[in-house]
Scaffold this motif. Structure first.
Motif, PDB file in Angstrom:
ATOM      1  N   SER A 150      77.580  83.875   3.182  1.00 49.46           N
ATOM      2  CA  SER A 150      76.753  84.572   4.180  1.00 49.46           C
ATOM      3  C   SER A 150      76.340  83.630   5.301  1.00 49.46           C
ATOM      4  O   SER A 150      76.381  84.000   6.483  1.00 49.46           O
ATOM      5  N   LEU A 151      75.951  82.411   4.961  1.00 55.95           N
ATOM      6  CA  LEU A 151      75.600  81.428   5.985  1.00 55.95           C
ATOM      7  C   LEU A 151      76.820  81.096   6.846  1.00 55.95           C
ATOM      8  O   LEU A 151      76.700  80.917   8.060  1.00 55.95           O
ATOM      9  N   GLY A 152      77.987  81.035   6.222  1.00 63.15           N
ATOM     10  CA  GLY A 152      79.220  80.789   6.975  1.00 63.15           C
ATOM     11  C   GLY A 152      79.459  81.886   8.003  1.00 63.15           C
ATOM     12  O   GLY A 152      79.754  81.608   9.170  1.00 63.15           O
ATOM     13  N   TRP A 153      79.306  83.131   7.582  1.00 66.08           N
ATOM     14  CA  TRP A 153      79.501  84.245   8.512  1.00 66.08           C
ATOM     15  C   TRP A 153      78.428  84.255   9.598  1.00 66.08           C
ATOM     16  O   TRP A 153      78.716  84.566  10.762  1.00 66.08           O
ATOM     17  N   MET A 154      77.204  83.895   9.244  1.00 64.31           N
ATOM     18  CA  MET A 154      76.141  83.817  10.251  1.00 64.31           C
ATOM     19  C   MET A 154      76.477  82.746  11.286  1.00 64.31           C
ATOM     20  O   MET A 154      76.293  82.962  12.491  1.00 64.31           O
ATOM     21  N   TYR A 155      76.951  81.609  10.820  1.00 64.22           N
ATOM     22  CA  TYR A 155      77.303  80.525  11.735  1.00 64.22           C
ATOM     23  C   TYR A 155      78.400  80.982  12.700  1.00 64.22           C
ATOM     24  O   TYR A 155      78.301  80.789  13.914  1.00 64.22           O
ATOM     25  N   VAL A 156      79.427  81.606  12.155  1.00 64.50           N
ATOM     26  CA  VAL A 156      80.539  82.068  12.992  1.00 64.50           C
ATOM     27  C   VAL A 156      80.063  83.140  13.977  1.00 64.50           C
ATOM     28  O   VAL A 156      80.428  83.106  15.161  1.00 64.50           O
ATOM     29  N   ALA A 157      79.240  84.057  13.526  1.00 64.18           N
ATOM     30  CA  ALA A 157      78.726  85.100  14.425  1.00 64.18           C
ATOM     31  C   ALA A 157      77.937  84.474  15.575  1.00 64.18           C
ATOM     32  O   ALA A 157      78.083  84.890  16.739  1.00 64.18           O
ATOM     33  N   LEU A 158      77.145  83.465  15.277  1.00 63.64           N
ATOM     34  CA  LEU A 158      76.384  82.790  16.334  1.00 63.64           C
ATOM     35  C   LEU A 158      77.301  82.036  17.289  1.00 63.64           C
ATOM     36  O   LEU A 158      77.064  81.997  18.496  1.00 63.64           O
ATOM     37  N   ARG A 159      78.369  81.451  16.770  1.00 62.84           N
ATOM     38  CA  ARG A 159      79.320  80.753  17.645  1.00 62.84           C
ATOM     39  C   ARG A 159      80.067  81.748  18.532  1.00 62.84           C
ATOM     40  O   ARG A 159      80.345  81.458  19.694  1.00 62.84           O
TER      41      ARG A 159
END
Length: 133
Positions: A87-96
């Motif tokens: 989930s943190l990985g997807w959050m990071y990518v969404a923010l990028r």
């Protein structure tokens, strides 16, 4: 394998920005807005602002995201792919993705900075969760 999907998505974003930059650079040279010799050592009059912004965004995608990729490789090798880490990985990518969208459209610096800062907080949390496991 779930831990790798966000990394693939971030790679896709990087590839899209790279292709956009190549298209813009070729068009700038073909349109006579950039001397092709500029690209030999990146010295001279420079690029049009819209091309330079895409180039800077591409550079951004090779900076902090490398720490995300490293963490993902470690997580994958260690077999760590819990819901929180993914989930943190997807959050990071969404923010990028949001950061790139802002950078390549309105380029509102305060918005861009806030998203950039948020992505760093998520990246810190990502490494924190990875370090605890």
């Amino acid at each position: 394998m779930a831990i790798l999907w966000p990394a693939f998505a971030l790679f896709a974003l990087t590839a899209i920005v790279m292709l956009r930059l190549a298209r813009l650079r070729f068009a700038a040279v073909a349109g006579g807005r950039v001397d092709p010799r500029f690209y030999k050592i990146f010295r001279g009059d420079g690029e049009p602002e819209e091309v330079a912004a895409v180039a800077r965004n591409l550079n951004n995608l090779f900076e902090a995201p490398t720490l995300y990729y490293a963490g993902t490789a470690i997580a994958f090798a260690a077999g760590e792919a819990g819901v929180l880490l993914v989930s943190l990985g997807w959050m990071y990518v969404a923010l990028r993705v949001l950061h790139s969208t802002i950078h390549l459209s309105t380029n509102r610096v305060l918005w861009r900075f806030r998203v950039f800062a948020a992505s760093w907080l998520v990246l810190i949390a990502y490494w924190g969760v990875l370090g605890i496991r």
